[in-house]
Design a protein around this motif. Structure first.
Motif, PDB file in Angstrom:
ATOM      1  N   MET A   1       0.791  -1.262   0.006  1.00 36.30           N
ATOM      2  CA  MET A   1       0.009   0.034  -0.071  1.00 36.30           C
ATOM      3  C   MET A   1       0.668   1.256  -0.028  1.00 36.30           C
ATOM      4  SD  MET A   1      -2.794   0.909   2.631  1.00 36.30           S
ATOM      5  CE  MET A   1      -2.775   2.833   3.292  1.00 36.30           C
ATOM      6  N   ALA A   2       0.503   2.184  -0.748  1.00 32.50           N
ATOM      7  CA  ALA A   2       1.585   3.469  -0.872  1.00 32.50           C
ATOM      8  C   ALA A   2       1.177   4.332   0.253  1.00 32.50           C
ATOM      9  CB  ALA A   2       0.958   4.257  -2.112  1.00 32.50           C
ATOM     10  N   ARG A   3       2.223   5.053   0.792  1.00 40.33           N
ATOM     11  CA  ARG A   3       2.201   5.771   1.849  1.00 40.33           C
ATOM     12  C   ARG A   3       1.468   6.879   1.602  1.00 40.33           C
ATOM     13  NH1 ARG A   3       4.693   5.662   6.414  1.00 40.33           N
ATOM     14  NH2 ARG A   3       6.262   3.833   6.626  1.00 40.33           N
ATOM     15  N   ASP A 117      -6.440   1.744   8.313  1.00 38.28           N
ATOM     16  CA  ASP A 117      -5.306   2.419   7.055  1.00 38.28           C
ATOM     17  C   ASP A 117      -4.081   2.740   7.875  1.00 38.28           C
ATOM     18  OD1 ASP A 117      -7.087   2.736   4.880  1.00 38.28           O
ATOM     19  OD2 ASP A 117      -7.629   4.713   5.445  1.00 38.28           O
ATOM     20  N   VAL A 118      -4.241   3.147   9.453  1.00 38.75           N
ATOM     21  CA  VAL A 118      -3.110   3.392  10.134  1.00 38.75           C
ATOM     22  C   VAL A 118      -2.335   2.357  10.374  1.00 38.75           C
ATOM     23  CG1 VAL A 118      -2.307   4.177  12.572  1.00 38.75           C
ATOM     24  CG2 VAL A 118      -4.330   5.408  11.334  1.00 38.75           C
ATOM     25  N   ILE A 119      -2.825   1.266  10.965  1.00 41.13           N
ATOM     26  CA  ILE A 119      -2.384  -0.008  11.192  1.00 41.13           C
ATOM     27  C   ILE A 119      -1.478  -0.458  10.118  1.00 41.13           C
ATOM     28  CG2 ILE A 119      -2.359  -2.338  11.931  1.00 41.13           C
ATOM     29  CD1 ILE A 119      -2.698  -0.054  13.989  1.00 41.13           C
ATOM     30  N   ALA A 120      -2.257  -0.478   8.826  1.00 46.64           N
ATOM     31  CA  ALA A 120      -1.784  -1.087   7.510  1.00 46.64           C
ATOM     32  C   ALA A 120      -0.417  -0.224   7.208  1.00 46.64           C
ATOM     33  CB  ALA A 120      -2.883  -0.906   6.521  1.00 46.64           C
TER      34      ALA A 120
ATOM     35  N   PHE C 454       1.031   6.653  14.789  1.00 41.90           N
ATOM     36  CA  PHE C 454       0.968   5.687  15.770  1.00 41.90           C
ATOM     37  C   PHE C 454       2.315   5.497  16.270  1.00 41.90           C
ATOM     38  CE2 PHE C 454       1.114   1.297  17.661  1.00 41.90           C
ATOM     39  CZ  PHE C 454       0.008   0.939  17.758  1.00 41.90           C
ATOM     40  N   THR C 455       2.764   5.999  17.654  1.00 42.79           N
ATOM     41  CA  THR C 455       4.073   6.272  18.000  1.00 42.79           C
ATOM     42  C   THR C 455       4.396   5.252  19.101  1.00 42.79           C
ATOM     43  OG1 THR C 455       3.335   7.832  19.706  1.00 42.79           O
ATOM     44  CG2 THR C 455       3.803   8.837  17.655  1.00 42.79           C
ATOM     45  N   MET C 456       3.502   4.426  19.684  1.00 43.77           N
ATOM     46  CA  MET C 456       3.688   3.586  20.633  1.00 43.77           C
ATOM     47  C   MET C 456       4.673   2.246  20.017  1.00 43.77           C
ATOM     48  SD  MET C 456       2.864   4.909  23.323  1.00 43.77           S
ATOM     49  CE  MET C 456       2.401   6.556  23.352  1.00 43.77           C
ATOM     50  N   PRO C 457       5.429   2.042  20.768  1.00 47.48           N
ATOM     51  CA  PRO C 457       6.466   0.800  20.267  1.00 47.48           C
ATOM     52  C   PRO C 457       5.622  -0.718  20.627  1.00 47.48           C
ATOM     53  CG  PRO C 457       7.220   1.411  22.448  1.00 47.48           C
ATOM     54  CD  PRO C 457       5.996   2.224  22.110  1.00 47.48           C
ATOM     55  N   TRP C 458       4.452  -0.809  20.035  1.00 48.29           N
ATOM     56  CA  TRP C 458       3.624  -1.931  20.319  1.00 48.29           C
ATOM     57  C   TRP C 458       3.773  -2.860  19.249  1.00 48.29           C
ATOM     58  CZ3 TRP C 458      -1.513   0.696  22.308  1.00 48.29           C
ATOM     59  CH2 TRP C 458      -1.090   1.295  23.639  1.00 48.29           C
ATOM     60  N   PRO C 459       3.440  -4.172  19.532  1.00 46.47           N
ATOM     61  CA  PRO C 459       3.221  -5.247  18.296  1.00 46.47           C
ATOM     62  C   PRO C 459       1.892  -4.932  17.771  1.00 46.47           C
ATOM     63  CG  PRO C 459       2.782  -6.216  20.399  1.00 46.47           C
ATOM     64  CD  PRO C 459       3.319  -4.938  20.685  1.00 46.47           C
ATOM     65  N   LYS C 460       1.751  -5.640  16.287  1.00 49.54           N
ATOM     66  CA  LYS C 460       0.633  -5.195  15.611  1.00 49.54           C
ATOM     67  C   LYS C 460      -0.729  -5.745  16.506  1.00 49.54           C
ATOM     68  CE  LYS C 460      -0.781  -6.073  10.834  1.00 49.54           C
ATOM     69  NZ  LYS C 460      -0.177  -6.491   9.619  1.00 49.54           N
ATOM     70  N   PRO C 461      -1.579  -4.994  16.567  1.00 53.76           N
ATOM     71  CA  PRO C 461      -2.985  -5.396  17.106  1.00 53.76           C
ATOM     72  C   PRO C 461      -3.563  -6.532  16.516  1.00 53.76           C
ATOM     73  CG  PRO C 461      -3.280  -3.563  15.827  1.00 53.76           C
ATOM     74  CD  PRO C 461      -1.899  -3.617  15.843  1.00 53.76           C
ATOM     75  N   ARG C 462      -4.208  -7.430  17.538  1.00 51.05           N
ATOM     76  CA  ARG C 462      -4.779  -8.707  17.008  1.00 51.05           C
ATOM     77  C   ARG C 462      -5.947  -8.221  16.064  1.00 51.05           C
ATOM     78  NH1 ARG C 462      -3.914 -12.690  21.423  1.00 51.05           N
ATOM     79  NH2 ARG C 462      -1.731 -12.847  21.600  1.00 51.05           N
ATOM     80  N   GLY C 463      -5.974  -9.016  15.122  1.00 52.65           N
ATOM     81  CA  GLY C 463      -7.331  -8.906  14.243  1.00 52.65           C
ATOM     82  C   GLY C 463      -7.084  -7.953  12.987  1.00 52.65           C
ATOM     83  N   TYR C 464      -5.778  -7.376  12.804  1.00 55.06           N
ATOM     84  CA  TYR C 464      -5.758  -6.756  12.061  1.00 55.06           C
ATOM     85  C   TYR C 464      -4.534  -7.131  10.504  1.00 55.06           C
ATOM     86  CZ  TYR C 464      -8.420  -3.204  14.175  1.00 55.06           C
ATOM     87  OH  TYR C 464      -9.775  -2.458  14.673  1.00 55.06           O
TER      88      TYR C 464
END
Lengths: 125, 56, 464
Positions: A1-3, A117-120, C454-464
């Protein structure tokens, strides 16, 4: 996905955004006032020639009223008989519930969309 | 003109002084430092330090 | 630490300890014992107010537990705003940020109004004639506190610690000297709360009293705003917040006990300064002066904490471009979010000088209530996306998800209580937030960096 690269907002745009936000906030506070819808309904029953007894006050209460500066029953009558009106219609209650639940539903839905989107983007690599 | 009127005037004066201090310092700060330095704070620095270097 | 590389980097200063956190939390709220809580007596009678006090106490214990867990992990200025951004999503975060700014700025305005009223009362009592112009005193209190906040957080919160401690001590002294523990006892609970005075509105009154029952504690959750300025957030924040709730539960009960034992509920429910009245009834000049000073200090401490918290939230949103980025600046010398502080001064003045007190208070309570409703959603999602074994938490709250459920239920009750009498404001308020949300989603959000927020050094959340 593009930034996603956000556009930079100019000074004027920033000022306009702040003003829009302010107008909405001040509107929310003052519109109920202008429409005369604000405030709680408090009513006082008018009592003819009130006495402490007829107002339901016992000796201790009377002593404290006098210490507070209310010399006789008449001066305190309005304060004592003031009552809120808690009657309401089921329709209004339902409307309120729908508005609140609907609001949180909108919030969670849109947030979820943006959050994906943020997580991706954050964890793409 | 009693003490309370004087206090009123004093309160106006002190308000103006505090306001003046803030505005002067604000203007001076904005013209002394570059916008880049002023805007350089990053969220969650304590944590981010250990994890990854800051993104510009 | 943040200070080490100031040459290329100006962050907020990490200088605060747990006592400052306590002072920030309790300082904002303690004014509620000096004025405002007693409207709960007016809405349901004295017993109802006590019950509301305890129900609200449970509500805030849940708030503090949930908040402490999330905050001990998400330690950043902006508090609940930053939590929402990481856990629920950007739109929620924007709304939460606005709840914070409005709840605190409105409370600040209410405090300034009270300062003006108090000065006017003292002037009248000292024999001044022709009335007093309250405006210079309202403006002075806001300007002085804004200046203090501008100059640095350590001095600001140390000042708060001192005046909050004095105001709290004043309540204790009043309790000790009127309750009969030290000599003259003058409590008349049994006689003042007999007959019709026991439960004037029945159980509906207890529900209705919840509305102002919140006022006993409103603002304690602001402790999280200091997260970026506390030396060890994972320890100091839970400790300061939980200690704060306990302090307030004690102060609230003492306040109720003293006032309900001295005044008929009809008077108490409409009094402007109940603790000052209680001191007046005790007949002691010393107590009167003490509680007068206590009232002044409590209002100043509260306004001070509000400026601190509102500006942190506004600053944090500016830094992420949720609001114009200009606000995201930190003063290089004083290390404060100075532009946010400056911007909020005229806003507070507009409301302090122009709007009626009960409107301002209701706006503040409603913003708080919306925020508390967000918290259970927040913690449920937090535990679901990052179960306990995935991130180390500084504090884990027990019995999950019971506190979240209790909190959600109590928030529902509080919404109903506000609805009894203030339904229109409630709807106007939520319509405002819906409109603002649409504005944010369809316009403002384009200026926000997606992944970088998203600045926290956390792992990827479950379910994403």
């Amino acid at each position: 996905m593009a930034r996603y690269t956000p556009p930079t907002q100019g000074k004027l745009g920033q000022i306009i955004d702040v003003i829009v936000l302010l107008i909405m906030a001040i509107g929310a506070l003052y519109i109920p006032l202008w429409m005369g819808l604000a405030g709680s309904a408090v009513t006082s029953a008018a009592v003819e020639n009130p006495t402490w007894e007829s107002l339901g006050q016992n000796e201790t209460m009377v002593a404290q009223w006098e210490k507070l500066g209310f010399a006789d029953a008449a001066s305190a009558a309005e304060m004592i008989t003031a009552r809120f009106d808690y009657s309401f219609s089921i329709g209004a209650l339902l409307a309120m519930i729908v508005v609140i639940v609907g609001y949180y539903a909108i919030l969670l839905r849109f947030s979820e969309k943006e959050y994906r989107d943020v997580i991706a983007e954050k964890f793409e690599d | 003109m009693d003490m309370w009127n004087l206090l009123e005037l004093a309160a106006w004066g002190a308000s103006a002084l505090f306001g003046l201090f803030i505005v002067i310092d604000w203007i001076r700060t904005d013209s002394t430092y570059s916008e880049e330095i002023l805007m350089s704070s990053r969220e969650g620095e304590l944590e981010a330090m250990t994890e990854e270097s800051h993104r510009g | 630490m943040a200070q080490t590389d100031t040459t290329e980097h100006v962050g907020l200063a990490r200088v605060l300890g747990p006592a400052h956190v306590w002072a920030l939390g309790v300082g904002i709220v303690l004014v509620g014992e000096y004025m405002g809580w007693n409207f709960a007596v007016g809405k349901g009678g004295a017993y109802a107010a006590l019950m509301a006090c305890w129900f609200a106490g449970i509500l805030y214990t849940c708030v503090a537990m949930i908040d402490s867990e999330v905050t001990s992990t998400v330690a950043a200025a902006g508090g609940q705003y930053t939590q929402a951004k990481h856990i629920v999503g950007p739109l929620m975060a924007f709304n939460v940020g606005l709840y914070l700014v409005f709840a605190y700025t409105m409370l600040e305005a209410a405090n300034a109004i009270t300062v003006g009223f108090l000065v006017d009362t003292v002037a009248t009592m000292s024999g001044h004639e022709g009335g007093l112009d309250q405006r210079p005193f309202i403006i002075l209190s806001i300007m002085f506190l804004a200046w203090l906040n501008y100059r640095g957080v350590l001095a600001t919160l140390t000042f708060n610690l001192v005046i909050t401690a004095i105001a709290f001590t004043a309540i204790i002294i009043l309790f000790l000297s009127t309750s009969g523990i030290l000599g003259m006892g003058e409590m008349n609970h049994a006689a003042l709360m007999s007959g019709q005075a026991a439960m004037p509105y029945g159980w509906l009154g207890v529900l209705a009293a919840m509305h102002f029952g919140l006022w006993y504690y409103l603002g304690i959750e602001g402790t999280t705003q200091a997260a970026e300025e506390v030396r060890s957030p994972a320890r100091a924040l839970p400790f300061g917040t939980l200690a704060g709730v306990m302090t307030l539960a004690i102060a609230a009960t003492l306040t109720w006990y003293v006032c309900a034992g001295l005044m008929p509920w009809e008077y108490l429910g409409q009094s402007g300064v109940p603790l000052f009245d209680a001191a007046r009834l005790s007949g002691s000049t010393f107590l009167m002066v003490l509680l007068g000073i206590g009232t002044l200090f409590a209002t100043l401490a509260s306004a001070n904490g509000c400026i601190n918290d509102a500006s942190r939230a506004w600053f944090a949103m500016g830094r992420d471009k949720y609001l114009p980025g200009w606000f995201g600046a930190v003063h290089p010398k004083y290390r404060t979010p100075y532009r946010a502080i400056i911007f909020l001064v005229p806003i507070a003045l507009i409301f302090a000088l122009g709007a009626p007190l009960d409107q301002v208070i209701t706006f503040s309570i409603l913003s708080g209530l919306l925020e508390y409703t967000f918290m259970p959603l927040n913690i449920i999602l937090f535990r679901r996306k990052w179960p306990l074994d995935t991130i180390k938490r500084g504090y884990e709250h027990p019995f999950h998800p019971l506190p979240a459920m209790v909190l959600l239920g109590l928030c529902g009750l509080a919404f109903f209580a506000v609805f009894l009498g203030y339904g229109t404001q409630l709807v106007a308020m939520i319509v405002f937030y819906i409109v603002v949300s649409l504005w944010f989603h369809f316009w403002r959000y384009r200026f926000v960096n997606r992944g970088a927020q998203f600045t926290m050094p956390w792992p990827k959340p479950r379910g994403y």
